[in-house]
Design an enzyme around this catalytic site. Structure first.
Site, PDB file in Angstrom:
ATOM      1  N   LYS A   4     -16.638 -25.792  22.776  1.00  0.00           N
ATOM      2  CA  LYS A   4     -15.126 -26.500  22.728  1.00  0.00           C
ATOM      3  C   LYS A   4     -15.199 -27.823  23.411  1.00  0.00           C
ATOM      4  O   LYS A   4     -15.499 -28.071  24.478  1.00  0.00           O
ATOM      5  CB  LYS A   4     -13.995 -25.623  22.555  1.00  0.00           C
ATOM      6  CG  LYS A   4     -14.315 -24.228  22.257  1.00  0.00           C
ATOM      7  CD  LYS A   4     -14.361 -24.077  20.827  1.00  0.00           C
ATOM      8  CE  LYS A   4     -14.466 -22.575  20.132  1.00  0.00           C
ATOM      9  NZ  LYS A   4     -15.678 -22.339  19.728  1.00  0.00           N
ATOM     10  N   GLY A   5     -14.858 -28.687  22.490  1.00  0.00           N
ATOM     11  CA  GLY A   5     -14.460 -29.924  23.163  1.00  0.00           C
ATOM     12  C   GLY A   5     -15.609 -30.801  23.000  1.00  0.00           C
ATOM     13  O   GLY A   5     -15.516 -32.120  23.544  1.00  0.00           O
ATOM     14  N   CYS A   6     -16.561 -30.871  22.291  1.00  0.00           N
ATOM     15  CA  CYS A   6     -17.838 -31.486  21.981  1.00  0.00           C
ATOM     16  C   CYS A   6     -17.331 -32.271  20.659  1.00  0.00           C
ATOM     17  O   CYS A   6     -16.883 -31.541  19.780  1.00  0.00           O
ATOM     18  CB  CYS A   6     -19.055 -30.913  22.109  1.00  0.00           C
ATOM     19  SG  CYS A   6     -19.757 -30.382  23.585  1.00  0.00           S
ATOM     20  N   GLN A   7     -17.735 -33.449  20.598  1.00  0.00           N
ATOM     21  CA  GLN A   7     -17.650 -34.275  19.214  1.00  0.00           C
ATOM     22  C   GLN A   7     -18.793 -33.778  18.258  1.00  0.00           C
ATOM     23  O   GLN A   7     -18.503 -33.524  17.090  1.00  0.00           O
ATOM     24  CB  GLN A   7     -18.070 -35.731  19.677  1.00  0.00           C
ATOM     25  CG  GLN A   7     -17.931 -36.397  18.291  1.00  0.00           C
ATOM     26  CD  GLN A   7     -18.124 -38.057  18.701  1.00  0.00           C
ATOM     27  OE1 GLN A   7     -18.599 -38.512  19.755  1.00  0.00           O
ATOM     28  NE2 GLN A   7     -18.559 -38.832  17.741  1.00  0.00           N
ATOM     29  N   SER A   8     -19.864 -33.423  18.927  1.00  0.00           N
ATOM     30  CA  SER A   8     -21.089 -32.759  17.960  1.00  0.00           C
ATOM     31  C   SER A   8     -20.847 -31.282  18.079  1.00  0.00           C
ATOM     32  O   SER A   8     -20.169 -30.866  19.113  1.00  0.00           O
ATOM     33  CB  SER A   8     -22.200 -33.146  18.467  1.00  0.00           C
ATOM     34  OG  SER A   8     -22.348 -34.757  18.474  1.00  0.00           O
TER      35      SER A   8
END
Length: 141
Positions: free
Chosen positions: A51-55
């Protein structure tokens, strides 16, 4: 090798590039992503997405002989390279070593400064997830 020795090796590798040229460094990160120990398809689940990743980044850790072995994958080539660097530094290490390790080598290679804010947040989330795996396996004992 210890985590610190691996981190120093990574810093040395990035030191070979012209400090002004991030094109070469990005290409190197992308190339490192091609060497990533890929996650088994059965672990490409919603619960393994960081969680928290753009990809999309999937991370799985398994304890074998008191060491945590990480595998991962991403749908973005640069992100795949970033997680490959982290796995290289932290995989095949004990939970205690992972929890005690710092991540200053990321600053030393200048990676966080040259990522977009969302990718930099993703990097922090990846490190946090690796440490969470270590914490969980340590608590199991």
């Amino acid at each position: 090798m210890t985590i610190k020795e691996i981190q120093n090796e990574i810093v040395d590798e990035f030191g070979m590039f012209d400090p002004e040229s991030w094109d070469e460094r990005y290409q190197y990160v992308i190339d490192l992503g091609k060497t990533l120990p890929l996650i088994d398809e059965k672990f490409k689940t919603e619960e393994n997405i960081i969680k928290g990743c753009q990809s999309k980044v999937w991370l799985h850790g398994e304890e074998q002989n008191d060491k945590i072995i990480f595998t991962a994958d991403s749908d973005a080539i640069l992100t795949k390279g970033i997680i490959a660097i982290l796995i290289r530094a932290f995989s095949n290490q004990t939970a205690e070593a992972i929890l005690e390790a710092d991540t200053e080598f990321i600053d030393e290679i200048g990676l966080k400064d040259h990522l977009s804010p969302t990718r930099a947040n993703g990097l922090v989330s990846m490190i946090k997830q690796i440490k969470m795996y270590a914490l969980a396996y340590q608590a199991k004992r």
